[in-house]
Motif scaffolding. Structure first.
Motif, PDB file in Angstrom:
ATOM      1  N   GLY A 117      35.695  47.530  41.191  1.00 11.35           N
ATOM      2  CA  GLY A 117      36.449  46.381  40.411  1.00 11.35           C
ATOM      3  C   GLY A 117      35.633  45.195  40.017  1.00 11.35           C
ATOM      4  N   ILE A 160      40.933  51.024  42.410  1.00  8.32           N
ATOM      5  CA  ILE A 160      40.841  50.748  41.121  1.00  8.32           C
ATOM      6  C   ILE A 160      41.281  51.739  39.953  1.00  8.32           C
ATOM      7  N   HIS A 192      45.255  49.526  41.023  1.00 10.81           N
ATOM      8  CA  HIS A 192      44.364  48.852  40.275  1.00 10.81           C
ATOM      9  C   HIS A 192      43.622  47.782  41.094  1.00 10.81           C
ATOM     10  N   HIS A 194      41.029  45.682  43.024  1.00  9.48           N
ATOM     11  CA  HIS A 194      39.547  45.193  42.601  1.00  9.48           C
ATOM     12  C   HIS A 194      38.926  44.922  44.010  1.00  9.48           C
ATOM     13  N   ASP A 198      35.833  52.112  45.963  1.00 11.96           N
ATOM     14  CA  ASP A 198      35.502  52.700  44.609  1.00 11.96           C
ATOM     15  C   ASP A 198      35.939  54.260  44.661  1.00 11.96           C
ATOM     16  N   TRP A 203      31.096  51.065  40.305  1.00  6.58           N
ATOM     17  CA  TRP A 203      30.782  50.185  41.055  1.00  6.58           C
ATOM     18  C   TRP A 203      30.216  50.328  42.408  1.00  6.58           C
ATOM     19  N   HIS A 305      47.115  42.103  37.864  1.00  3.71           N
ATOM     20  CA  HIS A 305      45.805  42.692  38.441  1.00  3.71           C
ATOM     21  C   HIS A 305      45.839  42.434  39.911  1.00  3.71           C
ATOM     22  N   ASP A 307      43.255  41.707  41.819  1.00  2.00           N
ATOM     23  CA  ASP A 307      42.005  41.366  41.775  1.00  2.00           C
ATOM     24  C   ASP A 307      41.556  40.125  42.423  1.00  2.00           C
TER      25      ASP A 307
END
Length: 582
Positions: A117, A160, A192, A194, A198, A203, A305, A307
Protein backbone atom coordinates in the motif's frame (compact mmCIF):
# COMPACT_ATOMS: atom_id res chain seq x y z
CA UNK A 1 19.58 -2.99 -26.77
CA UNK A 2 20.11 0.68 -25.88
CA UNK A 3 16.46 1.43 -26.68
CA UNK A 4 15.32 -1.41 -24.45
CA UNK A 5 17.46 -0.16 -21.58
CA UNK A 6 15.91 3.29 -21.91
CA UNK A 7 12.43 1.81 -21.98
CA UNK A 8 13.21 -0.38 -19.00
CA UNK A 9 14.51 2.56 -17.00
CA UNK A 10 11.47 4.64 -17.92
CA UNK A 11 9.15 1.85 -16.82
CA UNK A 12 10.80 1.55 -13.42
CA UNK A 13 10.53 5.29 -12.86
CA UNK A 14 6.91 5.31 -14.02
CA UNK A 15 5.85 2.41 -11.80
CA UNK A 16 7.73 3.65 -8.75
CA UNK A 17 6.32 7.14 -9.18
CA UNK A 18 2.83 5.70 -9.60
CA UNK A 19 3.08 3.76 -6.36
CA UNK A 20 4.87 6.36 -4.27
CA UNK A 21 2.74 9.24 -5.56
CA UNK A 22 -0.38 7.94 -3.85
CA UNK A 23 0.23 9.19 -0.29
CA UNK A 24 1.79 12.43 -1.39
CA UNK A 25 -1.18 13.34 -3.54
CA UNK A 26 -3.54 11.85 -0.94
CA UNK A 27 -2.12 14.34 1.54
CA UNK A 28 -1.87 17.46 -0.62
CA UNK A 29 -3.54 16.88 -3.98
CA UNK A 30 -6.68 18.60 -5.15
CA UNK A 31 -6.81 21.41 -2.56
CA UNK A 32 -5.78 24.17 -4.97
CA UNK A 33 -6.26 22.35 -8.25
CA UNK A 34 -9.36 23.99 -9.68
CA UNK A 35 -8.06 26.38 -12.26
CA UNK A 36 -8.05 26.15 -16.00
CA UNK A 37 -4.27 25.95 -16.22
CA UNK A 38 -4.14 23.04 -13.81
CA UNK A 39 -6.76 21.25 -15.91
CA UNK A 40 -4.69 21.75 -19.03
CA UNK A 41 -1.55 20.58 -17.24
CA UNK A 42 -3.28 17.41 -16.07
CA UNK A 43 -4.43 16.63 -19.61
CA UNK A 44 -0.96 17.29 -20.99
CA UNK A 45 0.67 14.99 -18.47
CA UNK A 46 -2.02 12.43 -19.24
CA UNK A 47 -1.15 12.54 -22.93
CA UNK A 48 2.56 12.18 -22.17
CA UNK A 49 1.90 9.29 -19.79
CA UNK A 50 -0.33 7.47 -22.29
CA UNK A 51 2.31 7.85 -25.02
CA UNK A 52 5.23 6.79 -22.84
CA UNK A 53 3.53 3.83 -21.18
CA UNK A 54 2.09 2.74 -24.52
CA UNK A 55 5.56 2.57 -26.03
CA UNK A 56 6.83 0.65 -23.02
CA UNK A 57 3.91 -1.79 -23.09
CA UNK A 58 4.25 -2.44 -26.83
CA UNK A 59 7.92 -3.29 -26.39
CA UNK A 60 7.08 -6.51 -24.51
CA UNK A 61 5.39 -9.62 -25.81
CA UNK A 62 2.41 -10.97 -23.88
CA UNK A 63 2.81 -14.62 -24.89
CA UNK A 64 4.01 -15.82 -21.48
CA UNK A 65 1.45 -13.91 -19.43
CA UNK A 66 -1.75 -13.82 -21.45
CA UNK A 67 -4.13 -16.69 -22.26
CA UNK A 68 -6.27 -16.80 -25.38
CA UNK A 69 -9.81 -16.05 -24.23
CA UNK A 70 -11.21 -18.89 -26.32
CA UNK A 71 -8.94 -21.36 -24.48
CA UNK A 72 -9.79 -20.13 -20.98
CA UNK A 73 -12.01 -22.27 -18.79
CA UNK A 74 -13.40 -20.60 -15.67
CA UNK A 75 -13.12 -22.81 -12.60
CA UNK A 76 -13.90 -22.42 -8.90
CA UNK A 77 -16.62 -19.89 -9.55
CA UNK A 78 -19.72 -19.80 -7.32
CA UNK A 79 -22.86 -18.13 -8.75
CA UNK A 80 -24.73 -17.90 -5.42
CA UNK A 81 -28.31 -18.91 -4.69
CA UNK A 82 -29.64 -20.62 -7.81
CA UNK A 83 -33.14 -19.32 -7.22
CA UNK A 84 -34.17 -15.90 -5.95
CA UNK A 85 -36.91 -15.53 -3.36
CA UNK A 86 -39.16 -12.47 -3.00
CA UNK A 87 -40.15 -13.31 0.58
CA UNK A 88 -38.88 -15.59 3.34
CA UNK A 89 -39.47 -19.31 2.90
CA UNK A 90 -41.88 -21.08 5.21
CA UNK A 91 -40.19 -21.70 8.56
CA UNK A 92 -37.16 -19.59 7.56
CA UNK A 93 -34.64 -18.68 10.28
CA UNK A 94 -31.33 -16.89 10.17
CA UNK A 95 -28.27 -19.03 10.83
CA UNK A 96 -24.80 -17.56 11.17
CA UNK A 97 -21.35 -18.94 11.91
CA UNK A 98 -18.27 -16.89 12.70
CA UNK A 99 -14.51 -17.36 12.82
CA UNK A 100 -11.34 -15.28 12.79
CA UNK A 101 -7.71 -16.27 12.26
CA UNK A 102 -4.43 -14.38 12.48
CA UNK A 103 -2.59 -14.06 9.16
CA UNK A 104 0.75 -13.19 10.73
CA UNK A 105 3.00 -16.28 10.78
CA UNK A 106 4.58 -17.07 14.13
CA UNK A 107 7.85 -17.68 12.30
CA UNK A 108 7.50 -14.59 10.10
CA UNK A 109 11.27 -14.20 9.76
CA UNK A 110 11.23 -17.30 7.56
CA UNK A 111 9.10 -15.45 4.99
CA UNK A 112 9.96 -12.61 2.64
CA UNK A 113 7.29 -10.15 3.78
CA UNK A 114 6.59 -6.58 2.75
CA UNK A 115 3.78 -4.19 3.59
CA UNK A 116 1.34 -3.46 0.78
CA UNK A 117 0.00 0.00 0.00
CA UNK A 118 2.94 2.36 0.32
CA UNK A 119 6.62 2.49 -0.55
CA UNK A 120 9.18 5.21 0.05
CA UNK A 121 12.62 6.10 -1.23
CA UNK A 122 13.87 6.15 2.37
CA UNK A 123 13.13 2.43 2.53
CA UNK A 124 14.81 1.65 -0.77
CA UNK A 125 11.38 1.56 -2.43
CA UNK A 126 10.39 -1.46 -0.35
CA UNK A 127 8.63 -1.73 3.00
CA UNK A 128 10.03 -4.92 4.45
CA UNK A 129 8.15 -5.87 7.63
CA UNK A 130 10.32 -4.98 10.62
CA UNK A 131 7.85 -5.30 13.48
CA UNK A 132 4.16 -5.88 14.35
CA UNK A 133 1.93 -3.41 16.21
CA UNK A 134 -1.23 -5.52 16.52
CA UNK A 135 -2.50 -8.14 14.01
CA UNK A 136 -3.54 -8.91 10.46
CA UNK A 137 -6.67 -11.06 10.39
CA UNK A 138 -9.23 -12.84 8.29
CA UNK A 139 -12.77 -12.55 9.62
CA UNK A 140 -15.46 -14.86 8.25
CA UNK A 141 -19.22 -15.24 8.49
CA UNK A 142 -21.27 -18.08 7.03
CA UNK A 143 -24.90 -17.04 6.52
CA UNK A 144 -28.11 -18.87 5.64
CA UNK A 145 -31.83 -18.13 5.68
CA UNK A 146 -32.64 -21.85 6.19
CA UNK A 147 -34.58 -21.91 2.92
CA UNK A 148 -32.77 -25.00 1.63
CA UNK A 149 -30.78 -23.02 -0.96
CA UNK A 150 -27.47 -23.42 0.84
CA UNK A 151 -24.99 -21.34 2.82
CA UNK A 152 -23.20 -18.20 1.61
CA UNK A 153 -19.71 -17.43 2.91
CA UNK A 154 -18.20 -13.96 3.30
CA UNK A 155 -14.56 -13.59 4.40
CA UNK A 156 -12.70 -10.30 4.80
CA UNK A 157 -8.90 -10.19 4.81
CA UNK A 158 -6.88 -7.36 6.34
CA UNK A 159 -4.81 -6.60 3.24
CA UNK A 160 -4.39 -4.18 0.37
CA UNK A 161 -6.30 -6.51 -1.98
CA UNK A 162 -6.63 -10.03 -3.38
CA UNK A 163 -6.80 -10.91 -7.08
CA UNK A 164 -9.62 -13.08 -8.35
CA UNK A 165 -7.00 -15.65 -9.40
CA UNK A 166 -5.79 -15.99 -5.79
CA UNK A 167 -9.38 -16.11 -4.51
CA UNK A 168 -10.16 -18.96 -6.88
CA UNK A 169 -7.12 -20.79 -5.48
CA UNK A 170 -8.68 -20.55 -2.01
CA UNK A 171 -12.01 -21.78 -3.37
CA UNK A 172 -10.28 -24.69 -5.11
CA UNK A 173 -8.93 -25.90 -1.78
CA UNK A 174 -12.47 -25.86 -0.39
CA UNK A 175 -14.19 -27.59 -3.30
CA UNK A 176 -15.05 -30.84 -1.52
CA UNK A 177 -15.95 -29.09 1.72
CA UNK A 178 -18.29 -26.70 -0.14
CA UNK A 179 -20.12 -29.58 -1.83
CA UNK A 180 -20.47 -31.54 1.40
CA UNK A 181 -21.82 -28.54 3.30
CA UNK A 182 -24.10 -26.93 0.72
CA UNK A 183 -22.01 -23.79 0.24
CA UNK A 184 -23.46 -21.81 -2.68
CA UNK A 185 -20.96 -18.95 -2.72
CA UNK A 186 -17.56 -18.07 -1.30
CA UNK A 187 -16.97 -14.33 -1.38
CA UNK A 188 -13.64 -12.89 -0.24
CA UNK A 189 -13.02 -9.20 0.41
CA UNK A 190 -10.13 -6.97 1.44
CA UNK A 191 -10.17 -4.18 4.02
CA UNK A 192 -7.66 -2.41 1.76
CA UNK A 193 -5.31 -1.96 4.69
CA UNK A 194 -2.08 -0.13 3.72
CA UNK A 195 -0.05 -1.56 6.59
CA UNK A 196 -0.56 -5.32 6.23
CA UNK A 197 1.44 -7.91 4.27
CA UNK A 198 1.39 -7.29 0.51
CA UNK A 199 -0.97 -9.83 -1.05
CA UNK A 200 -0.91 -8.27 -4.54
CA UNK A 201 2.79 -7.97 -5.33
CA UNK A 202 3.08 -4.28 -6.22
CA UNK A 203 4.80 -3.11 -3.02
CA UNK A 204 7.59 -5.62 -2.48
CA UNK A 205 11.24 -5.35 -3.48
CA UNK A 206 10.20 -3.44 -6.57
CA UNK A 207 13.47 -2.30 -8.11
CA UNK A 208 15.03 -5.77 -8.08
CA UNK A 209 11.82 -7.55 -9.06
CA UNK A 210 11.01 -5.26 -11.97
CA UNK A 211 14.53 -5.42 -13.40
CA UNK A 212 14.73 -9.21 -12.98
CA UNK A 213 11.37 -9.77 -14.66
CA UNK A 214 12.16 -7.36 -17.48
CA UNK A 215 15.45 -9.14 -18.12
CA UNK A 216 13.63 -12.47 -18.22
CA UNK A 217 10.84 -11.13 -20.45
CA UNK A 218 13.12 -9.41 -22.96
CA UNK A 219 15.78 -12.10 -23.11
CA UNK A 220 13.51 -15.13 -22.93
CA UNK A 221 15.69 -16.74 -20.26
CA UNK A 222 14.48 -17.70 -16.81
CA UNK A 223 11.01 -17.18 -15.44
CA UNK A 224 9.55 -14.05 -13.88
CA UNK A 225 9.42 -13.70 -10.11
CA UNK A 226 5.99 -13.23 -8.57
CA UNK A 227 5.48 -10.00 -6.71
CA UNK A 228 4.04 -11.79 -3.68
CA UNK A 229 5.89 -14.27 -1.50
CA UNK A 230 4.57 -17.66 -2.68
CA UNK A 231 5.29 -19.37 0.61
CA UNK A 232 3.31 -16.75 2.48
CA UNK A 233 0.41 -16.88 0.01
CA UNK A 234 0.14 -20.63 0.59
CA UNK A 235 0.04 -19.95 4.33
CA UNK A 236 -2.69 -17.36 3.76
CA UNK A 237 -4.74 -19.71 1.56
CA UNK A 238 -4.67 -22.34 4.31
CA UNK A 239 -5.61 -19.91 7.08
CA UNK A 240 -8.49 -18.38 5.11
CA UNK A 241 -9.70 -21.87 4.20
CA UNK A 242 -9.57 -22.89 7.87
CA UNK A 243 -11.56 -19.81 8.87
CA UNK A 244 -14.24 -20.58 6.27
CA UNK A 245 -14.53 -24.18 7.42
CA UNK A 246 -14.80 -23.12 11.06
CA UNK A 247 -17.47 -20.52 10.29
CA UNK A 248 -19.61 -22.97 8.34
CA UNK A 249 -19.21 -25.64 11.01
CA UNK A 250 -20.22 -23.28 13.84
CA UNK A 251 -23.51 -21.98 12.42
CA UNK A 252 -26.31 -21.30 14.89
CA UNK A 253 -29.86 -20.02 14.47
CA UNK A 254 -30.79 -16.60 15.77
CA UNK A 255 -32.17 -13.15 14.96
CA UNK A 256 -30.64 -10.46 12.76
CA UNK A 257 -31.16 -6.72 13.11
CA UNK A 258 -29.95 -3.69 11.18
CA UNK A 259 -29.14 -0.12 12.23
CA UNK A 260 -27.89 2.77 10.08
CA UNK A 261 -26.52 6.07 11.28
CA UNK A 262 -25.13 9.06 9.43
CA UNK A 263 -22.11 9.69 11.64
CA UNK A 264 -21.18 12.93 9.90
CA UNK A 265 -18.81 14.00 7.17
CA UNK A 266 -16.09 14.82 9.71
CA UNK A 267 -15.32 11.10 10.02
CA UNK A 268 -14.44 10.89 6.31
CA UNK A 269 -12.07 12.83 4.10
CA UNK A 270 -12.13 13.05 0.31
CA UNK A 271 -8.47 13.99 0.11
CA UNK A 272 -7.58 13.56 -3.50
CA UNK A 273 -10.48 13.46 -5.94
CA UNK A 274 -12.11 16.78 -5.20
CA UNK A 275 -14.40 16.91 -8.23
CA UNK A 276 -16.06 13.71 -6.95
CA UNK A 277 -18.56 15.27 -4.55
CA UNK A 278 -20.68 12.43 -3.16
CA UNK A 279 -20.47 12.10 0.63
CA UNK A 280 -21.37 8.64 1.94
CA UNK A 281 -21.11 9.04 5.70
CA UNK A 282 -23.41 6.23 6.79
CA UNK A 283 -22.27 3.55 9.22
CA UNK A 284 -24.30 0.34 8.82
CA UNK A 285 -24.51 -2.30 11.53
CA UNK A 286 -26.02 -5.78 11.37
CA UNK A 287 -26.27 -7.58 14.71
CA UNK A 288 -26.78 -11.34 14.89
CA UNK A 289 -27.97 -12.68 18.26
CA UNK A 290 -27.84 -16.50 18.59
CA UNK A 291 -30.81 -18.31 20.12
CA UNK A 292 -28.56 -20.17 22.56
CA UNK A 293 -27.22 -17.01 24.19
CA UNK A 294 -23.68 -17.43 22.87
CA UNK A 295 -21.53 -14.58 21.54
CA UNK A 296 -23.41 -12.19 19.21
CA UNK A 297 -21.80 -10.85 16.03
CA UNK A 298 -21.68 -7.25 14.80
CA UNK A 299 -21.19 -6.79 11.05
CA UNK A 300 -20.10 -3.26 10.11
CA UNK A 301 -19.91 -1.41 6.80
CA UNK A 302 -18.45 2.04 6.13
CA UNK A 303 -16.14 3.62 3.56
CA UNK A 304 -12.65 4.84 4.52
CA UNK A 305 -9.11 3.80 3.60
CA UNK A 306 -7.26 2.05 6.46
CA UNK A 307 -4.05 3.86 5.51
CA UNK A 308 -3.22 5.63 8.77
CA UNK A 309 -0.36 3.47 10.03
CA UNK A 310 1.24 2.70 6.68
CA UNK A 311 2.64 6.15 5.97
CA UNK A 312 5.97 7.06 7.58
CA UNK A 313 6.25 10.39 9.36
CA UNK A 314 9.12 12.42 10.76
CA UNK A 315 7.83 11.84 14.29
CA UNK A 316 7.39 8.08 13.91
CA UNK A 317 10.58 6.01 13.89
CA UNK A 318 8.70 2.99 12.46
CA UNK A 319 9.24 4.61 9.03
CA UNK A 320 6.17 2.86 7.66
CA UNK A 321 7.57 -0.64 8.13
CA UNK A 322 5.48 -1.92 11.06
CA UNK A 323 2.52 -4.21 10.40
CA UNK A 324 -0.90 -3.12 11.66
CA UNK A 325 -4.55 -3.93 10.95
CA UNK A 326 -5.07 -0.16 11.27
CA UNK A 327 -8.36 1.29 12.54
CA UNK A 328 -10.25 -1.90 11.61
CA UNK A 329 -8.26 -3.83 14.22
CA UNK A 330 -9.19 -1.32 16.93
CA UNK A 331 -12.88 -1.39 16.03
CA UNK A 332 -12.67 -5.15 16.54
CA UNK A 333 -10.74 -4.82 19.78
CA UNK A 334 -13.45 -2.52 21.18
CA UNK A 335 -16.36 -4.76 20.15
CA UNK A 336 -14.64 -7.91 21.39
CA UNK A 337 -14.09 -6.31 24.82
CA UNK A 338 -17.81 -5.54 24.86
CA UNK A 339 -18.62 -9.20 24.19
CA UNK A 340 -19.17 -9.32 20.41
CA UNK A 341 -17.61 -11.00 17.39
CA UNK A 342 -16.67 -8.48 14.70
CA UNK A 343 -17.00 -8.58 10.91
CA UNK A 344 -16.09 -5.68 8.60
CA UNK A 345 -16.82 -4.74 4.99
CA UNK A 346 -15.23 -1.63 3.52
CA UNK A 347 -17.30 0.40 1.07
CA UNK A 348 -16.83 2.76 -1.87
CA UNK A 349 -13.38 4.08 -0.97
CA UNK A 350 -11.94 5.69 -4.11
CA UNK A 351 -10.21 8.79 -2.71
CA UNK A 352 -11.91 8.44 0.70
CA UNK A 353 -9.79 8.35 3.86
CA UNK A 354 -10.51 8.82 7.56
CA UNK A 355 -11.63 12.23 8.74
CA UNK A 356 -11.18 14.17 11.99
CA UNK A 357 -7.59 14.68 11.03
CA UNK A 358 -6.57 13.02 13.29
CA UNK A 359 -9.51 11.60 15.24
CA UNK A 360 -9.19 14.14 18.05
CA UNK A 361 -9.78 17.48 16.38
CA UNK A 362 -6.30 18.04 15.01
CA UNK A 363 -4.45 17.48 18.28
CA UNK A 364 -0.95 16.23 17.47
CA UNK A 365 -0.23 12.61 18.38
CA UNK A 366 3.26 11.18 18.62
CA UNK A 367 2.75 8.20 16.31
CA UNK A 368 0.43 7.52 13.39
CA UNK A 369 -0.71 4.30 15.06
CA UNK A 370 -2.10 6.45 17.89
CA UNK A 371 -4.44 8.06 15.36
CA UNK A 372 -5.53 4.59 14.20
CA UNK A 373 -6.20 3.49 17.79
CA UNK A 374 -8.29 6.56 18.58
CA UNK A 375 -10.30 6.44 15.34
CA UNK A 376 -10.96 2.69 15.51
CA UNK A 377 -12.00 2.67 19.15
CA UNK A 378 -14.28 5.63 18.55
CA UNK A 379 -16.02 3.93 15.61
CA UNK A 380 -16.32 0.81 17.78
CA UNK A 381 -18.10 2.75 20.52
CA UNK A 382 -20.38 4.41 17.98
CA UNK A 383 -21.39 0.95 16.72
CA UNK A 384 -22.21 -0.14 20.27
CA UNK A 385 -24.17 3.04 21.02
CA UNK A 386 -26.15 3.51 17.78
CA UNK A 387 -29.49 2.71 19.44
CA UNK A 388 -28.80 4.43 22.77
CA UNK A 389 -29.61 7.94 23.99
CA UNK A 390 -26.87 10.35 25.05
CA UNK A 391 -27.92 9.85 28.67
CA UNK A 392 -27.71 6.07 28.32
CA UNK A 393 -24.21 6.40 26.83
CA UNK A 394 -23.04 8.56 29.72
CA UNK A 395 -24.40 6.03 32.23
CA UNK A 396 -22.91 3.00 30.47
CA UNK A 397 -19.75 1.87 32.35
CA UNK A 398 -18.05 0.53 29.22
CA UNK A 399 -18.85 3.46 26.93
CA UNK A 400 -18.36 6.30 29.39
CA UNK A 401 -15.05 5.14 30.91
CA UNK A 402 -12.97 5.18 27.75
CA UNK A 403 -10.16 7.64 28.31
CA UNK A 404 -12.06 9.97 26.02
CA UNK A 405 -13.04 12.71 28.43
CA UNK A 406 -11.34 16.09 28.23
CA UNK A 407 -9.76 15.38 31.63
CA UNK A 408 -8.33 12.05 30.48
CA UNK A 409 -7.14 13.54 27.21
CA UNK A 410 -5.64 16.55 28.98
CA UNK A 411 -5.68 18.26 25.61
CA UNK A 412 -7.64 21.32 24.52
CA UNK A 413 -10.28 21.20 21.84
CA UNK A 414 -11.28 17.53 21.89
CA UNK A 415 -14.96 16.96 21.13
CA UNK A 416 -16.62 13.95 22.76
CA UNK A 417 -17.97 11.62 20.10
CA UNK A 418 -21.46 11.49 21.64
CA UNK A 419 -21.97 15.25 21.91
CA UNK A 420 -25.49 16.15 20.60
CA UNK A 421 -26.06 12.43 20.03
CA UNK A 422 -29.25 11.13 18.41
CA UNK A 423 -30.01 7.37 18.48
CA UNK A 424 -31.28 5.45 15.46
CA UNK A 425 -33.83 2.67 15.24
CA UNK A 426 -32.77 -0.97 15.29
CA UNK A 427 -34.91 -2.94 12.85
CA UNK A 428 -35.47 -6.68 12.66
CA UNK A 429 -34.28 -8.26 9.39
CA UNK A 430 -36.51 -10.89 7.81
CA UNK A 431 -34.72 -14.20 7.08
CA UNK A 432 -34.26 -13.76 3.33
CA UNK A 433 -30.85 -14.13 1.67
CA UNK A 434 -30.33 -13.81 -2.08
CA UNK A 435 -26.80 -13.90 -3.53
CA UNK A 436 -25.99 -13.49 -7.22
CA UNK A 437 -22.42 -13.45 -8.54
CA UNK A 438 -21.55 -12.89 -12.20
CA UNK A 439 -18.28 -13.51 -14.05
CA UNK A 440 -17.39 -10.50 -16.19
CA UNK A 441 -14.40 -9.49 -18.31
CA UNK A 442 -13.55 -5.79 -18.51
CA UNK A 443 -10.99 -4.69 -21.07
CA UNK A 444 -7.62 -3.43 -19.82
CA UNK A 445 -6.45 -0.27 -21.58
CA UNK A 446 -4.08 1.09 -18.90
CA UNK A 447 -0.58 0.38 -20.17
CA UNK A 448 0.91 0.39 -16.66
CA UNK A 449 -1.43 -2.42 -15.60
CA UNK A 450 -0.85 -4.30 -18.86
CA UNK A 451 2.89 -4.14 -18.40
CA UNK A 452 2.70 -5.16 -14.74
CA UNK A 453 0.59 -8.12 -15.85
CA UNK A 454 3.03 -9.08 -18.57
CA UNK A 455 5.85 -9.00 -16.02
CA UNK A 456 3.70 -11.22 -13.73
CA UNK A 457 4.02 -8.84 -10.78
CA UNK A 458 0.29 -9.16 -10.09
CA UNK A 459 -1.55 -12.46 -10.32
CA UNK A 460 -4.44 -11.38 -12.56
CA UNK A 461 -5.87 -13.79 -15.13
CA UNK A 462 -5.31 -11.89 -18.38
CA UNK A 463 -7.19 -12.99 -21.48
CA UNK A 464 -6.72 -12.00 -25.12
CA UNK A 465 -9.75 -11.92 -27.35
CA UNK A 466 -9.89 -12.50 -31.08
CA UNK A 467 -9.93 -8.73 -31.49
CA UNK A 468 -6.51 -8.50 -29.79
CA UNK A 469 -7.84 -6.71 -26.71
CA UNK A 470 -6.69 -7.81 -23.25
CA UNK A 471 -9.30 -8.52 -20.59
CA UNK A 472 -9.25 -9.72 -17.00
CA UNK A 473 -11.55 -12.34 -15.54
CA UNK A 474 -13.29 -10.79 -12.54
CA UNK A 475 -16.67 -10.85 -10.76
CA UNK A 476 -19.51 -8.55 -9.75
CA UNK A 477 -22.22 -9.41 -7.26
CA UNK A 478 -25.50 -8.61 -5.56
CA UNK A 479 -26.64 -9.59 -2.08
CA UNK A 480 -30.07 -9.12 -0.53
CA UNK A 481 -30.25 -9.46 3.26
CA UNK A 482 -33.91 -9.11 4.19
CA UNK A 483 -34.86 -5.89 2.40
CA UNK A 484 -31.31 -4.50 2.46
CA UNK A 485 -29.62 -4.53 -0.96
CA UNK A 486 -25.84 -4.81 -1.27
CA UNK A 487 -23.66 -4.40 -4.37
CA UNK A 488 -20.35 -6.30 -4.35
CA UNK A 489 -17.73 -4.30 -6.26
CA UNK A 490 -14.35 -5.81 -7.28
CA UNK A 491 -12.39 -2.59 -6.79
CA UNK A 492 -12.33 0.88 -5.27
CA UNK A 493 -15.34 2.60 -6.78
CA UNK A 494 -15.74 6.37 -6.88
CA UNK A 495 -18.65 7.37 -4.63
CA UNK A 496 -20.17 9.50 -7.40
CA UNK A 497 -20.77 6.26 -9.33
CA UNK A 498 -22.78 5.03 -6.36
CA UNK A 499 -24.70 8.09 -5.20
CA UNK A 500 -24.25 10.63 -8.00
CA UNK A 501 -21.99 13.67 -7.95
CA UNK A 502 -20.22 16.42 -9.84
CA UNK A 503 -17.68 14.23 -11.62
CA UNK A 504 -20.51 12.58 -13.58
CA UNK A 505 -21.60 15.90 -15.02
CA UNK A 506 -20.50 18.05 -17.92
CA UNK A 507 -19.67 20.93 -15.60
CA UNK A 508 -17.76 18.89 -13.03
CA UNK A 509 -15.72 16.45 -15.13
CA UNK A 510 -12.34 16.90 -16.74
CA UNK A 511 -13.70 16.01 -20.21
CA UNK A 512 -16.63 18.43 -19.84
CA UNK A 513 -19.05 15.69 -20.85
CA UNK A 514 -21.70 13.57 -19.09
CA UNK A 515 -21.18 10.03 -17.78
CA UNK A 516 -23.30 7.77 -19.97
CA UNK A 517 -24.25 5.10 -17.43
CA UNK A 518 -26.46 4.93 -14.36
CA UNK A 519 -25.37 5.00 -10.74
CA UNK A 520 -25.79 2.21 -8.18
CA UNK A 521 -28.57 4.17 -6.49
CA UNK A 522 -30.40 4.62 -9.80
CA UNK A 523 -30.13 0.89 -10.54
CA UNK A 524 -30.79 -0.66 -7.13
CA UNK A 525 -32.25 2.10 -4.95
CA UNK A 526 -30.89 4.83 -2.68
CA UNK A 527 -30.78 2.52 0.35
CA UNK A 528 -28.19 0.23 -1.33
CA UNK A 529 -24.82 -0.25 0.38
CA UNK A 530 -21.49 -1.26 -1.18
CA UNK A 531 -19.11 -4.03 -0.17
CA UNK A 532 -15.89 -3.01 -1.93
CA UNK A 533 -12.85 -5.00 -3.10
CA UNK A 534 -15.14 -8.00 -3.45
CA UNK A 535 -13.71 -11.18 -5.01
CA UNK A 536 -10.97 -9.15 -6.74
CA UNK A 537 -8.82 -6.04 -6.54
CA UNK A 538 -9.02 -4.44 -9.98
CA UNK A 539 -7.92 -1.02 -8.75
CA UNK A 540 -9.79 2.26 -8.92
CA UNK A 541 -13.08 2.58 -10.79
CA UNK A 542 -13.55 6.19 -11.89
CA UNK A 543 -16.08 7.72 -14.30
CA UNK A 544 -15.06 7.50 -17.97
CA UNK A 545 -15.85 11.19 -18.49
CA UNK A 546 -13.57 12.18 -15.60
CA UNK A 547 -10.66 9.94 -16.59
CA UNK A 548 -7.21 11.36 -17.28
CA UNK A 549 -4.04 9.31 -17.16
CA UNK A 550 -1.99 11.78 -15.12
CA UNK A 551 -0.05 11.66 -11.88
CA UNK A 552 -0.82 15.10 -10.53
CA UNK A 553 -3.54 16.74 -8.54
CA UNK A 554 -6.73 14.70 -8.28
CA UNK A 555 -6.22 12.11 -11.01
CA UNK A 556 -3.57 9.76 -9.69
CA UNK A 557 -6.19 6.97 -9.33
CA UNK A 558 -6.17 6.42 -13.10
CA UNK A 559 -2.62 5.07 -12.87
CA UNK A 560 -3.90 2.14 -10.80
CA UNK A 561 -7.10 1.46 -12.74
CA UNK A 562 -7.82 -0.98 -15.56
CA UNK A 563 -8.54 1.87 -17.93
CA UNK A 564 -10.94 4.52 -19.16
CA UNK A 565 -13.90 2.29 -20.00
CA UNK A 566 -13.95 0.29 -16.76
CA UNK A 567 -16.70 2.26 -15.03
CA UNK A 568 -19.14 2.28 -17.96
CA UNK A 569 -18.51 -1.43 -18.55
CA UNK A 570 -19.13 -2.37 -14.93
CA UNK A 571 -22.17 -0.14 -14.55
CA UNK A 572 -23.59 -1.72 -17.69
CA UNK A 573 -23.10 -5.15 -16.15
CA UNK A 574 -24.75 -3.97 -12.92
CA UNK A 575 -27.68 -2.64 -14.99
CA UNK A 576 -28.20 -6.14 -16.42
CA UNK A 577 -27.85 -7.61 -12.93
CA UNK A 578 -30.44 -5.16 -11.55
CA UNK A 579 -32.95 -6.35 -14.15
CA UNK A 580 -32.24 -9.97 -13.22
CA UNK A 581 -32.78 -9.53 -9.49
CA UNK A 582 -35.82 -7.28 -9.95
Amino acid sequence: MKKKRIISFALVLTMLFSLTATPAFAADGGEKVKTFFQDVLTKTIGFVMETLTGAINNSLSDKNAVTAEKDFELTDFYPGTKTLLKEPAKGARWALGYDTQSLVPENRDEYNLYLGGFIDAKNGFSNKVKDVYDDMKVRTIALSDSSGRGTSVFATIDCIGMTNTDIREIRASLSDFAKENGVNSINIFATHCHSCIDTQGLWTDNVKTIFKNMLSAYSGFGSPKKGTDEKYMKFLYEKVGLSIKNAVSSMKTGELTISKKDIGAEYFNNKNRKNATAVMSDLTKFTFTPDDGSTPTIIANMAAHPDIVGLPTDQDDSNGQVLSGDYVYYIGETLEKAGYNFMFFNGAICGIYIGRDPSNDNVELERRVDISVRYGREIGRILLAMNMTEEEIKNDPFLSVTGDSEEDMNRAGYTLWYKNWKPVEEKKVEPLLNVVVKSVRPTVTNNVILYAGKLRLVNHTMLKGDDGKIKVATEIGFVQIGSQKVVMMPGEICQDLVAGGASLTKEGSISHSEFSGKTVYELFGEDTIVFGLANDAIGYVVPDNDYCMGLVFNHYQETLSLGKGTASFLMGEYAALAKEVG
